[in-house]
Design a protein around this motif. Structure first.
Motif, short mmCIF file in Angstrom:
data_model
loop_
_atom_site.label_atom_id
_atom_site.label_comp_id
_atom_site.label_asym_id
_atom_site.label_seq_id
_atom_site.Cartn_x
_atom_site.Cartn_y
_atom_site.Cartn_z
N UNK A 217 10.01 7.21 11.53
CA UNK A 217 9.25 7.20 10.63
C UNK A 217 7.65 7.84 10.13
N UNK A 218 7.37 8.64 9.09
CA UNK A 218 6.57 8.89 9.02
C UNK A 218 5.95 8.02 7.99
N UNK A 219 5.40 6.59 8.56
CA UNK A 219 5.20 5.18 6.89
C UNK A 219 3.38 5.80 7.71
N UNK A 220 2.84 5.08 6.46
CA UNK A 220 1.43 4.73 6.63
C UNK A 220 0.88 4.06 7.99
N UNK A 221 2.22 2.76 8.11
CA UNK A 221 1.64 2.36 8.93
C UNK A 221 1.54 3.21 10.85
N UNK A 222 2.34 3.83 10.78
CA UNK A 222 3.03 4.85 11.75
C UNK A 222 2.45 5.81 11.73
N UNK A 223 1.53 6.08 10.85
CA UNK A 223 0.30 7.49 11.09
C UNK A 223 -0.89 6.91 11.27
N UNK A 224 -0.96 5.40 11.06
CA UNK A 224 -2.53 4.60 10.79
C UNK A 224 -2.46 4.50 12.39
N UNK A 225 -1.89 3.55 13.49
CA UNK A 225 -1.27 3.35 14.03
C UNK A 225 -1.69 5.31 15.06
N UNK A 226 -1.01 5.59 14.84
CA UNK A 226 -1.06 6.95 15.89
C UNK A 226 -2.77 7.52 15.98
N UNK A 227 -3.02 7.76 14.45
CA UNK A 227 -4.51 8.36 14.28
C UNK A 227 -5.92 7.55 14.82
N UNK A 228 -5.42 5.54 15.12
CA UNK A 228 -6.34 5.14 15.70
C UNK A 228 -6.13 5.22 17.07
N UNK A 229 -5.04 4.92 17.75
CA UNK A 229 -4.99 5.46 19.34
C UNK A 229 -5.46 6.07 19.50
N UNK A 230 -5.78 7.87 18.73
CA UNK A 230 -6.20 8.88 19.18
C UNK A 230 -7.86 8.70 19.27
N UNK A 231 -8.81 7.79 18.50
CA UNK A 231 -9.25 7.98 17.94
C UNK A 231 -10.22 6.70 19.13
N UNK A 232 -9.52 5.84 19.71
CA UNK A 232 -9.36 5.28 20.95
C UNK A 232 -9.17 5.67 22.38
N UNK A 233 -8.46 6.53 22.38
CA UNK A 233 -8.37 7.29 24.03
C UNK A 233 -9.38 8.04 23.83
N UNK A 234 -9.82 8.73 22.53
CA UNK A 234 -11.14 9.83 22.19
C UNK A 234 -12.42 9.44 22.71
N UNK A 235 -12.68 8.11 21.95
CA UNK A 235 -14.28 8.02 22.48
C UNK A 235 -13.84 6.43 22.88
N UNK A 236 -12.86 5.27 23.45
CA UNK A 236 -13.49 4.63 24.42
C UNK A 236 -13.75 3.58 24.32
N UNK A 237 -14.42 2.98 24.84
CA UNK A 237 -15.70 1.89 24.77
C UNK A 237 -16.97 2.11 23.97
N UNK A 238 -17.86 3.53 24.01
CA UNK A 238 -18.79 3.68 23.79
C UNK A 238 -19.23 3.33 21.87
N UNK A 239 -17.73 4.04 21.08
CA UNK A 239 -17.46 3.31 19.28
C UNK A 239 -17.00 2.37 19.35
N UNK A 240 -17.39 1.61 17.69
CA UNK A 240 -16.81 0.67 17.46
C UNK A 240 -15.91 0.86 17.01
N UNK A 241 -14.82 0.62 17.06
CA UNK A 241 -13.76 1.11 16.61
C UNK A 241 -13.18 -0.31 15.47
N UNK A 242 -14.08 -0.06 14.25
CA UNK A 242 -12.84 -0.56 13.22
C UNK A 242 -11.74 -0.39 12.46
#
Length: 77
Positions: free
Chosen positions: A17-42
């Motif tokens: 499914x390409x619903x908002x929840x799935x795309x939200x999870x994908x995008x947030x995971x990539x942000x965390x993967x790219x920026x790690x602990x150096x970025x406060x991810x809300x």
């Protein structure tokens, strides 16, 4: 952006499914993967993908790379 676009297309190809929840999870995971602990991810960062118009045109992000590569090849030739 290119990785998000690639992964979203892969999800669709797998029948996921390409619903908002799935795309939200994908995008947030990539942000965390790219920026790690150096970025406060809300939690709000997960919605960022929805405001980027590039994602509403198939493989638009890759056109940048193709354009730059072509310009370099032509200028060096």
């Amino acid at each position: 952006f290119a990785e998000f676009e690639r992964d979203a297309h892969a999800m669709a190809e797998r029948g996921e499914a390409l619903n908002p929840a799935a795309l939200n999870n994908l995008y947030k995971k990539l942000i965390v993967d790219y920026f790690g602990t150096e970025l406060v991810v809300d939690d709000e960062v997960q919605y960022e993908w929805a405001r980027i118009p590039h994602f509403y045109r198939p493989f638009y992000v890759y056109k940048y790379a193709t354009g730059y590569s072509t310009a370099v090849a032509l200028s060096e030739g």
